[in-house]
Design a protein around this motif. Structure first.
Motif, PDB file in Angstrom:
ATOM      1  N   SER A  40       0.737  -1.215  -0.025  1.00  0.00           N
ATOM      2  CA  SER A  40       0.078   0.157   0.057  1.00  0.00           C
ATOM      3  C   SER A  40       0.746   1.182  -0.156  1.00  0.00           C
ATOM      4  O   SER A  40       0.467   2.248  -0.774  1.00  0.00           O
ATOM      5  N   GLU A  41       2.014   1.337   0.772  1.00  0.00           N
ATOM      6  CA  GLU A  41       2.759   2.310   0.884  1.00  0.00           C
ATOM      7  C   GLU A  41       3.563   2.564  -0.296  1.00  0.00           C
ATOM      8  O   GLU A  41       3.767   3.785  -0.934  1.00  0.00           O
ATOM      9  N   ASN A  42       3.948   1.606  -0.980  1.00  0.00           N
ATOM     10  CA  ASN A  42       4.947   1.617  -2.140  1.00  0.00           C
ATOM     11  C   ASN A  42       3.845   2.218  -3.566  1.00  0.00           C
ATOM     12  O   ASN A  42       4.560   3.100  -4.078  1.00  0.00           O
ATOM     13  N   MET A  43       2.689   1.857  -3.510  1.00  0.00           N
ATOM     14  CA  MET A  43       1.747   2.302  -4.544  1.00  0.00           C
ATOM     15  C   MET A  43       1.468   3.798  -4.565  1.00  0.00           C
ATOM     16  O   MET A  43       1.468   4.604  -5.623  1.00  0.00           O
ATOM     17  N   LYS A  44       1.437   4.344  -3.243  1.00  0.00           N
ATOM     18  CA  LYS A  44       1.309   5.789  -2.952  1.00  0.00           C
ATOM     19  C   LYS A  44       2.474   6.650  -3.374  1.00  0.00           C
ATOM     20  O   LYS A  44       2.451   7.860  -3.486  1.00  0.00           O
ATOM     21  N   GLN A  45       3.465   5.861  -3.636  1.00  0.00           N
ATOM     22  CA  GLN A  45       4.884   6.736  -3.872  1.00  0.00           C
ATOM     23  C   GLN A  45       5.182   6.828  -5.366  1.00  0.00           C
ATOM     24  O   GLN A  45       6.066   7.568  -5.587  1.00  0.00           O
ATOM     25  N   CYS A  46       4.162   6.209  -6.030  1.00  0.00           N
ATOM     26  CA  CYS A  46       4.627   6.574  -7.736  1.00  0.00           C
ATOM     27  C   CYS A  46       4.274   7.936  -8.109  1.00  0.00           C
ATOM     28  O   CYS A  46       3.171   8.460  -7.567  1.00  0.00           O
ATOM     29  N   GLY A  47       4.899   8.500  -9.204  1.00  0.00           N
ATOM     30  CA  GLY A  47       4.778   9.789  -9.383  1.00  0.00           C
ATOM     31  C   GLY A  47       3.164   9.934  -9.941  1.00  0.00           C
ATOM     32  O   GLY A  47       2.315  11.011  -9.636  1.00  0.00           O
ATOM     33  N   LYS A  48       2.659   9.201 -10.796  1.00  0.00           N
ATOM     34  CA  LYS A  48       1.173   9.326 -11.273  1.00  0.00           C
ATOM     35  C   LYS A  48       0.513   8.168 -11.424  1.00  0.00           C
ATOM     36  O   LYS A  48       1.081   6.812 -11.881  1.00  0.00           O
ATOM     37  N   THR A  49      -0.501   7.928 -10.823  1.00  0.00           N
ATOM     38  CA  THR A  49      -1.574   6.729 -10.723  1.00  0.00           C
ATOM     39  C   THR A  49      -2.698   6.936 -11.208  1.00  0.00           C
ATOM     40  O   THR A  49      -3.547   7.950 -10.998  1.00  0.00           O
ATOM     41  N   PHE A  50      -3.131   6.234 -12.233  1.00  0.00           N
ATOM     42  CA  PHE A  50      -4.751   6.414 -12.793  1.00  0.00           C
ATOM     43  C   PHE A  50      -5.600   4.969 -12.562  1.00  0.00           C
ATOM     44  O   PHE A  50      -5.042   4.091 -12.932  1.00  0.00           O
ATOM     45  N   PHE A  51      -6.658   5.311 -12.026  1.00  0.00           N
ATOM     46  CA  PHE A  51      -7.614   4.293 -11.960  1.00  0.00           C
ATOM     47  C   PHE A  51      -8.681   4.430 -12.847  1.00  0.00           C
ATOM     48  O   PHE A  51      -9.187   5.525 -12.878  1.00  0.00           O
ATOM     49  N   ILE A  52      -9.095   3.470 -13.567  1.00  0.00           N
ATOM     50  CA  ILE A  52     -10.345   3.401 -14.467  1.00  0.00           C
ATOM     51  C   ILE A  52     -11.434   2.306 -14.085  1.00  0.00           C
ATOM     52  O   ILE A  52     -11.011   1.131 -14.116  1.00  0.00           O
ATOM     53  N   TRP A  53     -12.369   2.809 -13.320  1.00  0.00           N
ATOM     54  CA  TRP A  53     -13.547   1.745 -12.777  1.00  0.00           C
ATOM     55  C   TRP A  53     -14.690   1.463 -13.195  1.00  0.00           C
ATOM     56  O   TRP A  53     -15.225   2.588 -13.851  1.00  0.00           O
ATOM     57  N   ASP A  54     -15.326   0.595 -13.055  1.00  0.00           N
ATOM     58  CA  ASP A  54     -16.639   0.025 -13.327  1.00  0.00           C
ATOM     59  C   ASP A  54     -17.349   1.010 -12.296  1.00  0.00           C
ATOM     60  O   ASP A  54     -17.095   1.103 -11.331  1.00  0.00           O
ATOM     61  N   THR A  55     -18.824   1.227 -12.660  1.00  0.00           N
ATOM     62  CA  THR A  55     -19.433   2.164 -11.679  1.00  0.00           C
ATOM     63  C   THR A  55     -19.852   1.346 -10.612  1.00  0.00           C
ATOM     64  O   THR A  55     -20.693   1.939  -9.646  1.00  0.00           O
ATOM     65  N   ASN A  56     -19.844   0.203 -10.533  1.00  0.00           N
ATOM     66  CA  ASN A  56     -19.929  -0.601  -9.463  1.00  0.00           C
ATOM     67  C   ASN A  56     -18.989  -1.394  -8.773  1.00  0.00           C
ATOM     68  O   ASN A  56     -19.080  -2.522  -8.454  1.00  0.00           O
ATOM     69  N   ILE A  57     -18.001  -0.604  -8.637  1.00  0.00           N
ATOM     70  CA  ILE A  57     -16.612  -1.252  -8.382  1.00  0.00           C
ATOM     71  C   ILE A  57     -16.665  -2.030  -7.086  1.00  0.00           C
ATOM     72  O   ILE A  57     -15.969  -2.980  -6.869  1.00  0.00           O
ATOM     73  N   PHE A  58     -17.611  -1.672  -6.099  1.00  0.00           N
ATOM     74  CA  PHE A  58     -17.631  -2.272  -4.676  1.00  0.00           C
ATOM     75  C   PHE A  58     -18.561  -3.542  -4.677  1.00  0.00           C
ATOM     76  O   PHE A  58     -18.660  -4.361  -3.806  1.00  0.00           O
ATOM     77  N   TYR A  59     -19.306  -3.835  -5.892  1.00  0.00           N
ATOM     78  CA  TYR A  59     -20.512  -4.862  -5.948  1.00  0.00           C
ATOM     79  C   TYR A  59     -19.810  -6.012  -5.588  1.00  0.00           C
ATOM     80  O   TYR A  59     -20.236  -6.876  -5.038  1.00  0.00           O
ATOM     81  N   SER A  60     -18.752  -6.323  -6.406  1.00  0.00           N
ATOM     82  CA  SER A  60     -18.239  -7.703  -6.479  1.00  0.00           C
ATOM     83  C   SER A  60     -17.664  -8.204  -5.171  1.00  0.00           C
ATOM     84  O   SER A  60     -17.936  -9.343  -4.623  1.00  0.00           O
ATOM     85  N   LEU A  61     -17.094  -7.349  -4.328  1.00  0.00           N
ATOM     86  CA  LEU A  61     -16.475  -7.650  -3.172  1.00  0.00           C
ATOM     87  C   LEU A  61     -17.501  -7.833  -2.074  1.00  0.00           C
ATOM     88  O   LEU A  61     -17.522  -8.613  -1.179  1.00  0.00           O
ATOM     89  N   VAL A  62     -18.589  -6.939  -2.222  1.00  0.00           N
ATOM     90  CA  VAL A  62     -19.787  -7.159  -1.362  1.00  0.00           C
ATOM     91  C   VAL A  62     -20.495  -8.294  -1.435  1.00  0.00           C
ATOM     92  O   VAL A  62     -20.976  -9.223  -0.422  1.00  0.00           O
TER      93      VAL A  62
END
Length: 319
Positions: A170-192
């Motif tokens: 988690s810490e390493n990911m936050k140290q990258c220069g630019k991060t782009f997430f492209i998500w489905d509009t129901n991104i929480f649904y599968s986990l729930v």
């Protein structure tokens, strides 16, 4: 072809070491041999042995398959990252370590860009949460069927090395220069949905479900904060997009100066990857095309962001 492979191997090795370090000295240390023996190999007078190439591949993070495959017409290679560990837990740790190695290699470079197009919540965003990370590990164990899944996440013991790897990821990911997430509009649904399923099988307790719901709400609040601010920290930008197009898999692309890798999610939490320039360009183009059909909700798109967050909270509230 032989000289071409050797030249590319040498070029790749130079890219993998700091600019102020001498390649021959580095290889001498790795291979435990004299500098003259190293120079004979670099000049092509003596061939690297298979064992030497394997050791260099391991120590410098070089894909030999990619180097050889690039000299074969119309062929590209993917690393399936086949697991050889004797247990599900060891396999899981192997996977996490591989992701850590990638982020360790790119995180401090100002040119690093990370792209992920996903219909599932990226683990890098919630790997530091106790119950959510335990649930992910619990699911992996259950799917592999090697050891009995605990009936309570609260009582589930997780090796300290895995807990530390989760936090570092988690810490390493936050140290990258630019991060782009492209998500489905129901991104929480599968986990729930998965949480409900495991609860229905009594593989987790109702108390676990309460804790998971609390952490999901905490995560949603963090996502809201990040999407408003647009950065993890100073000069560590993060962008969130909501896709208007459905995609059937998780696609990731990571690049920095003189390095690029594409990853495709397979077998639940594992991935196959390729450093082929052709594949990486195709992956980058595909993710960029998804961006064009998506809505940016970080630092803009306030109405869409509010609607998205409200919809995710409604999904979480069904737990």
């Amino acid at each position: 072809m032989k000289n071409g492979i050797l030249n590319e191997l040498i070029s790749t090795m130079r890219e993998r070491i700091p600019q102020d370090m001498n390649l021959a000295n580095t290889l001498a240390d790795i291979l435990c041999m004299g500098k003259e023996a190293v120079y004979r190999r670099l000049r092509g007078e003596v061939s690297f042995t298979i064992d030497e190439v394997a050791l260099l591949s391991q120590k410098l993070g070089i894909s030999i398959d990619q180097i050889v495959g690039s000299h074969i017409s119309n062929k590209v290679t993917f690393d399936l990252n086949l697991l050889h560990a004797p247990s599900a837990l060891e396999s899981y740790y192997e996977i996490i370590k591989r992701y850590l190695n990638i982020f360790d290699f790119v995180k401090n470079d100002s040119t690093t860009e990370v792209y992920t197009a996903s219909n599932l919540l990226p683990f890098t965003l919630y790997s530091s949460y106790e119950y959510l990370s335990k649930f992910r590990l619990c699911r992996w164990i259950y799917q592999n069927g090697e050891i009995k899944t605990p009936h309570s996440l609260a009582e589930m013991h997780v090796d300290e090395r895995i807990v530390n790897a989760h936090k570092k990821l988690s810490e390493n990911m936050k140290q990258c220069g630019k991060t782009f997430f492209i998500w489905d509009t129901n991104i929480f649904y599968s986990l729930v949905k998965e949480i409900k399923y495991f609860a229905s099988l009594r593989l987790i307790t109702q108390d676990d479900v309460v804790h998971l719901k609390e952490e999901l709400l905490q995560l949603l609040a963090v996502i809201e904060h990040l999407s408003i601010k647009g950065e993890f920290s100073e000069n560590k930008k993060v962008s969130f997009y909501l896709s208007n197009i459905s995609f059937e898999a998780t696609y990731s692309y990571i690049e920095k100066k003189n390095y690029q890798v594409s990853l495709l999610r397979v077998y639940s939490i594992n991935s196959m990857d390729s450093q082929s320039p052709h594949i990486c360009q195709m992956q980058r183009n595909w993710i960029q095309s998804l961006k064009r059909h998506s809505i940016l909700i970080s630092e803009s798109g306030e109405a869409q962001r509010i609607a998205f967050l409200q919809k995710q909270q409604e999904i979480i509230d069904t737990l």
